[in-house]
Design an enzyme around this catalytic site. Structure first.
Site, PDB file in Angstrom:
ATOM      1  N   ASP A   1      60.027  14.625   6.110  1.00  0.00           N
ATOM      2  CA  ASP A   1      59.983  13.321   6.774  1.00  0.00           C
ATOM      3  C   ASP A   1      60.438  12.225   5.811  1.00  0.00           C
ATOM      4  O   ASP A   1      61.164  12.472   4.840  1.00  0.00           O
ATOM      5  CB  ASP A   1      58.559  13.091   7.322  1.00  0.00           C
ATOM      6  CG  ASP A   1      58.534  12.218   8.570  1.00  0.00           C
ATOM      7  OD1 ASP A   1      58.634  10.990   8.425  1.00  0.00           O
ATOM      8  OD2 ASP A   1      58.412  12.763   9.691  1.00  0.00           O
ATOM      9  N   ASP A   2      59.992  11.027   6.040  1.00  0.00           N
ATOM     10  CA  ASP A   2      60.385   9.814   5.312  1.00  0.00           C
ATOM     11  C   ASP A   2      60.187   9.960   3.799  1.00  0.00           C
ATOM     12  O   ASP A   2      59.295  10.691   3.358  1.00  0.00           O
ATOM     13  CB  ASP A   2      59.504   8.674   5.845  1.00  0.00           C
ATOM     14  CG  ASP A   2      60.079   7.306   5.580  1.00  0.00           C
ATOM     15  OD1 ASP A   2      61.030   7.202   4.796  1.00  0.00           O
ATOM     16  OD2 ASP A   2      59.550   6.353   6.171  1.00  0.00           O
TER      17      ASP A   2
ATOM     18  N   TRP B   1      65.051  11.424  14.357  1.00  0.00           N
ATOM     19  CA  TRP B   1      65.696  10.097  14.391  1.00  0.00           C
ATOM     20  C   TRP B   1      64.629   9.073  14.761  1.00  0.00           C
ATOM     21  O   TRP B   1      64.197   9.018  15.906  1.00  0.00           O
ATOM     22  CB  TRP B   1      66.827  10.126  15.418  1.00  0.00           C
ATOM     23  CG  TRP B   1      67.671   8.902  15.522  1.00  0.00           C
ATOM     24  CD1 TRP B   1      67.250   7.631  15.796  1.00  0.00           C
ATOM     25  CD2 TRP B   1      69.097   8.825  15.379  1.00  0.00           C
ATOM     26  NE1 TRP B   1      68.321   6.784  15.830  1.00  0.00           N
ATOM     27  CE2 TRP B   1      69.472   7.482  15.583  1.00  0.00           C
ATOM     28  CE3 TRP B   1      70.091   9.754  15.113  1.00  0.00           C
ATOM     29  CZ2 TRP B   1      70.801   7.049  15.528  1.00  0.00           C
ATOM     30  CZ3 TRP B   1      71.413   9.320  15.066  1.00  0.00           C
ATOM     31  CH2 TRP B   1      71.757   7.985  15.265  1.00  0.00           C
ATOM     32  N   ASP B   2      64.233   8.280  13.788  1.00  0.00           N
ATOM     33  CA  ASP B   2      63.114   7.348  13.971  1.00  0.00           C
ATOM     34  C   ASP B   2      63.625   5.932  14.232  1.00  0.00           C
ATOM     35  O   ASP B   2      64.804   5.622  13.982  1.00  0.00           O
ATOM     36  CB  ASP B   2      62.235   7.397  12.703  1.00  0.00           C
ATOM     37  CG  ASP B   2      60.773   7.090  12.986  1.00  0.00           C
ATOM     38  OD1 ASP B   2      60.462   6.545  14.059  1.00  0.00           O
ATOM     39  OD2 ASP B   2      59.936   7.396  12.104  1.00  0.00           O
TER      40      ASP B   2
ATOM     41  N   ASN C   1      61.504   2.196  13.956  1.00  0.00           N
ATOM     42  CA  ASN C   1      60.134   1.729  13.767  1.00  0.00           C
ATOM     43  C   ASN C   1      59.856   0.260  14.015  1.00  0.00           C
ATOM     44  O   ASN C   1      58.859  -0.265  13.511  1.00  0.00           O
ATOM     45  CB  ASN C   1      59.668   2.103  12.356  1.00  0.00           C
ATOM     46  CG  ASN C   1      59.230   3.551  12.315  1.00  0.00           C
ATOM     47  OD1 ASN C   1      58.336   3.958  13.056  1.00  0.00           O
ATOM     48  ND2 ASN C   1      59.885   4.356  11.504  1.00  0.00           N
TER      49      ASN C   1
ATOM     50  N   CYS D   1      62.271   9.711  18.026  1.00  0.00           N
ATOM     51  CA  CYS D   1      60.965   9.198  17.616  1.00  0.00           C
ATOM     52  C   CYS D   1      61.127   7.699  17.472  1.00  0.00           C
ATOM     53  O   CYS D   1      62.150   7.223  16.998  1.00  0.00           O
ATOM     54  CB  CYS D   1      60.589   9.832  16.273  1.00  0.00           C
ATOM     55  SG  CYS D   1      59.132   9.115  15.502  1.00  0.00           S
TER      56      CYS D   1
ATOM     57  N   ASP E   1      52.255   8.688  17.318  1.00  0.00           N
ATOM     58  CA  ASP E   1      51.763   8.887  15.951  1.00  0.00           C
ATOM     59  C   ASP E   1      50.291   9.280  15.958  1.00  0.00           C
ATOM     60  O   ASP E   1      49.740   9.681  14.933  1.00  0.00           O
ATOM     61  CB  ASP E   1      51.947   7.604  15.127  1.00  0.00           C
ATOM     62  CG  ASP E   1      53.348   7.513  14.543  1.00  0.00           C
ATOM     63  OD1 ASP E   1      54.078   8.517  14.585  1.00  0.00           O
ATOM     64  OD2 ASP E   1      53.715   6.428  14.047  1.00  0.00           O
TER      65      ASP E   1
HETATM   66  C1  DGJ Z   1      56.945   6.840  12.266  1.00  0.00           C
HETATM   67  C2  DGJ Z   1      56.909   8.236  12.826  1.00  0.00           C
HETATM   68  O1  DGJ Z   1      56.371   8.226  14.102  1.00  0.00           O
HETATM   69  C3  DGJ Z   1      56.114   9.133  11.877  1.00  0.00           C
HETATM   70  O2  DGJ Z   1      55.993  10.401  12.408  1.00  0.00           O
HETATM   71  C4  DGJ Z   1      56.811   9.152  10.551  1.00  0.00           C
HETATM   72  O3  DGJ Z   1      58.070   9.746  10.680  1.00  0.00           O
HETATM   73  C5  DGJ Z   1      56.953   7.728  10.010  1.00  0.00           C
HETATM   74  N1  DGJ Z   1      57.561   6.853  10.969  1.00  0.00           N
HETATM   75  C6  DGJ Z   1      57.774   7.719   8.749  1.00  0.00           C
HETATM   76  O4  DGJ Z   1      58.023   6.465   8.297  1.00  0.00           O
END
Ligand code: DGJ
Length: 737
Positions: free
Chosen positions: A365-366, A476-477, A479, A525, A547
């Site tokens: 992940d990140d 692919w996030d 946020n 995501c 999450d």
């Molecule tokens: C938000 C995602 O929903 C999480 O699962 C994770 O990937 C974080 N971002 C990482 O910054």
């Protein structure tokens, strides 16, 4: 009255050309689409408007309709133009309900009245061209019906064939209509870590607006609705449902008018919308899918699930069965275990444990790129962090492969941290209004993907990443949502095009990546379930629903999710206990069984699991692998709802040929010693014999090892009296003998 011709017959006589799912009666000017158990009928009324006439259970092949008649007006206050259920009404001529299309012409005229002009045949339905009664503004309505499910895909192309620009202020994909009646509206709402709340309410006169103004789909509401005749029921009653395939700002307006008739109008969100159509230009709306079931909310969900698998989700490689979306690999994801603190050694340690469990795919992940130590820096700089991975990603990827898994990686391509080389070089690349503050969320800004140079940058870095590394999967996030959505390179009147161009460029990047790297799979995501819709699902093999990985909360979220989306795409990780969000402690078995209801993954710090925990997870992953296709692609029955403080919940899935079924049972908290209710199963072949096998938990000792489908459905499955307590779970499989 003339009989409606079948499509095939007309082809032979050469009179009209129409697809097999459709008929057109040239005398009455009635179009009829048939598919599955559904008929959809509309026609050209006496005034030239396109009028919806029927949407419901499939009609007899010989049944006919007279030409559509506009509805009566209501005294001098509601003209027939507003009371008539139009397929796609322009705002003009006394329309008071939600318009499908609203435009401003350069001379200030804002009156738009669309009449039928012509129609042409398509492979699966019909395209109907409408034109303003006086100006060269054309709209083509596209109809395509799935012959199996009767789900109808509708969209519109708006075209300016004039010599001056026109501004489109509001454009729906479609409007659906239901006759006057008593209805229950179902829709999905939520927030970060609390997505997929099923909201049910009686429809009353007035408008219920579900929408996102955020530039993306959003956690707060999902572009799906279902309207049930009368009160809510899982197993019976008529349900009309729809889902909008758009990942930008969207709006669905559900409106019960003053005569109790219902209209559902959905498409681009008109809020802050303004799309300038120059002479000769076209605007394509998203697709709005609509379906009908006579078998309650459960029937509606099952139709939608199968349609999504057959027609929406990407079909990757191979032919036949292989090409269909495959059950998702059981993944391991590093996020909750390591957060940003990823290193080669740490990830390898996790990968070794994941492989020992029988996991199929390891996802880092990140934290692997740029100067990404936390969420303050690095987004935009997509080079491998040399301190954390001194030899690049190759040693980790090779190790993952050697352990028998494939490798996946996290990216967040549309975002940038101001603390990044990319932002320092291109501060003008973000959505913003020059001279105004740029609001940061999670210390990041949104790149303006509508810009061709930004689009090229994003496509190039992803292409390079996938070309240089053996990556099977991208998470692919996305946020944050938009703020200050300015696009200052365009003239002021054009800047609002960002609402369309951004999302179209996102889709075009995804389509191009799919072409260049057809085997690479994708997860959508957005801080959990912020970007789940039928638009992104044309490119995404799976989604991250939330999450919030608390196994108890997840049961309600998963329950809500399945109203609109198939369990095939519903990723569900088993994480650590006590859970970080609710501080709730649960057993590993309960966590595993909660996640096994969807597409199973592991997201815990498995380096800390003891031998017993490793053995439990390994055993249940192996059991899951054996029945996964039935769970995620079968017909799902929501047997007992977990909502509203329910003590119990249960779901069951049955595979396509009714040879296997899987049942999950959960206890929230036993009260007053109550036993788990006798569970009457559904969807089995009553005449076939099925053997019951426990995956976890015990049925009553006198439960037959083998019994007919009729027995399991009528007599039911009774759990052992010891199945009590807090956060308990059990699972069974039934296999046809
Ligand atoms: C938000 C995602 O929903 C999480 O699962 C994770 O990937 C974080 N971002 C990482 O910054």
């Amino acid at each position: 009255m003339m009989k409606a011709f079948t499509w095939a017959a007309l082809l032979v006589t050469g009179v009209v050309a129409m697809a097999q799912t459709a008929t057109f009666d040239t005398t009455t000017k009635v179009f009829r689409l048939n598919g599955g158990n559904v008929s959809y009928v509309f026609g050209v009324n006496e005034r030239g408007e396109l009028q919806q006439m029927y949407w419901g259970g499939r009609l007899g092949a010989e049944d006919t309709f007279p030409q559509a008649k506009p509805m009566m007006g209501w005294a001098s206050f509601d003209s027939p133009y507003t009371t008539t259920p139009q397929e796609y009404a322009g705002w003009g001529a006394g329309l008071f309900v939600e318009p499908a299309l609203k435009v401003t012409f350069p001379d200030g005229n804002r009156d738009l009245v669309l009449h039928y002009a012509s129609h042409t045949v398509t492979a699966s339905g019909v395209d109907v061209v409408m034109k303003d009664i006086e100006r060269p503004l054309f709209v083509t309505l596209h109809y395509a019906m799935d012959p199996a499910s009767g789900i109808l895909a509708r969209s519109a192309t708006i075209e300016n064939r004039g010599t001056t620009a026109v501004t489109v202020e509001q454009a729906a994909a479609a409007a659906w209509a239901l006759p006057a009646g008593h209805y229950t509206l179902n829709y999905l709402t939520g927030r970060w870590a609390g997505e997929w709340t099923l909201t049910q309410e009686t429809l009353h006169p007035g408008a219920r607006v579900i929408e996102s103004r955020r530039g993306t789909t959003g956690h707060q509401a999902n572009p799906w609705f279902a309207i049930q005749a009368g009160g809510p029921s899982e197993d019976s009653g008529e349900v009309w449902f729809g889902a909008l395939a758009w990942s930008g700002s969207w709006r669905i307006t559900v409106e019960q008018d003053q005569l109790d008739a219902v209209r559902v109008t959905g498409g681009f969100n008109p809020f802050d919308f303004g799309y300038v159509l120059h002479p000769g230009e076209k605007l394509e709306t998203p697709v709005f899918y609509g379906g009908y079931s006579a078998h309650g909310m459960g029937g509606a969900s099952r139709l939608l699930h199968h349609f999504e698998i057959a027609h929406i989700l990407p079909h990757r490689i191979g032919t036949g069965e292989d090409a269909a979306p495959k059950p998702r690999p059981v993944i391991y994801n590093s996020w909750e275990a390591t957060e940003f603190n990823v290193t080669e050694a740490g990830q390898i340690a996790l990968a070794e444990r994941a492989a020992a469990l029988g996991v199929d795919r390891f996802v880092m992940d990140d934290g692997w790129f740029g100067q990404r130590k936390d969420d303050h820096a690095g987004l935009g700089d997509w080079y491998v962090n040399p301190q954390k991975f001194p030899h690049g990603l190759k040693p980790l990827i090779d190790k993952v492969h050697a352990l028998g898994m494939d490798f996946g990686l996290w990216v967040e391509p549309e975002m940038v941290n101001p603390n990044s080389d990319l932002y320092r070089k291109h501060p003008d690349w973000v959505l913003n209004f020059p001279g105004r503050p740029r609001t940061e969320q999670r210390n990041q800004l949104v790149l303006n993907l509508a810009r061709p140079d930004v689009k090229e940058y994003v496509l190039d870095f992803l292409d390079k990443l996938l070309t240089e590394n053996d990556i099977a999967f991208l998470k692919w996030d996305y946020n944050r949502n938009w703020s200050e959505p300015g696009w200052d390179q365009l003239p002021p009147a054009e800047q609002k095009k960002v609402y369309v161009a951004f999302t179209e460029n996102l889709y075009s990047i995804l389509a191009e990546l799919h072409k260049r790297h057809p085997k690479v799979e994708l997860e959508s995501c957005s801080g959990g379930g912020g970007r789940v819709d039928l638009g992104i699902l044309r490119y995404a093999d799976e989604v991250w629903p939330s999450d919030n990985t608390d196994p108890f909360d997840r049961l309600s979220q998963q329950y809500g999710f399945t109203y609109a989306y198939t369990p095939q795409i519903m990723m569900a990780w088993v994480t650590d206990s006590p859970h970080w969000l609710n501080k709730r402690s649960t057993s590993l078995t309960y966590r595993m069984l909660s996640s096994m209801e969807g597409s199973l993954g592991i997201g815990a710090d498995i380096t800390k699991w003891n031998n017993e925990e490793m053995a439990t997870a390994k055993r249940l992953i192996a059991a899951y692998h054996q029945v996964q296709r039935t769970i995620v692609q079968g017909a799902q029955y929501r047997l007992i709802s977990p909502l509203n403080g329910s003590e119990f919940s249960a779901t069951q899935t049955v595979n396509q040929d009714q040879s296997q079924s899987v049942v999950f049972l959960y206890i929230h908290s036993t009260q007053e010693g109550r036993l788990f209710p006798l569970l009457k199963l559904k969807g089995l072949d009553p005449k076939a014999d099925y053997a019951l096998t426990s995956i976890e938990g015990k049925a009553m000792p006198d439960t037959p090892a083998v019994a007919s489908g009729a027995w399991w459905m009528n007599h039911g499955l009774q759990m052992d009296g010891d199945f009590r307590g807090d956060f308990q779970a059990a699972a069974f499989r039934l296999d046809r003998k």
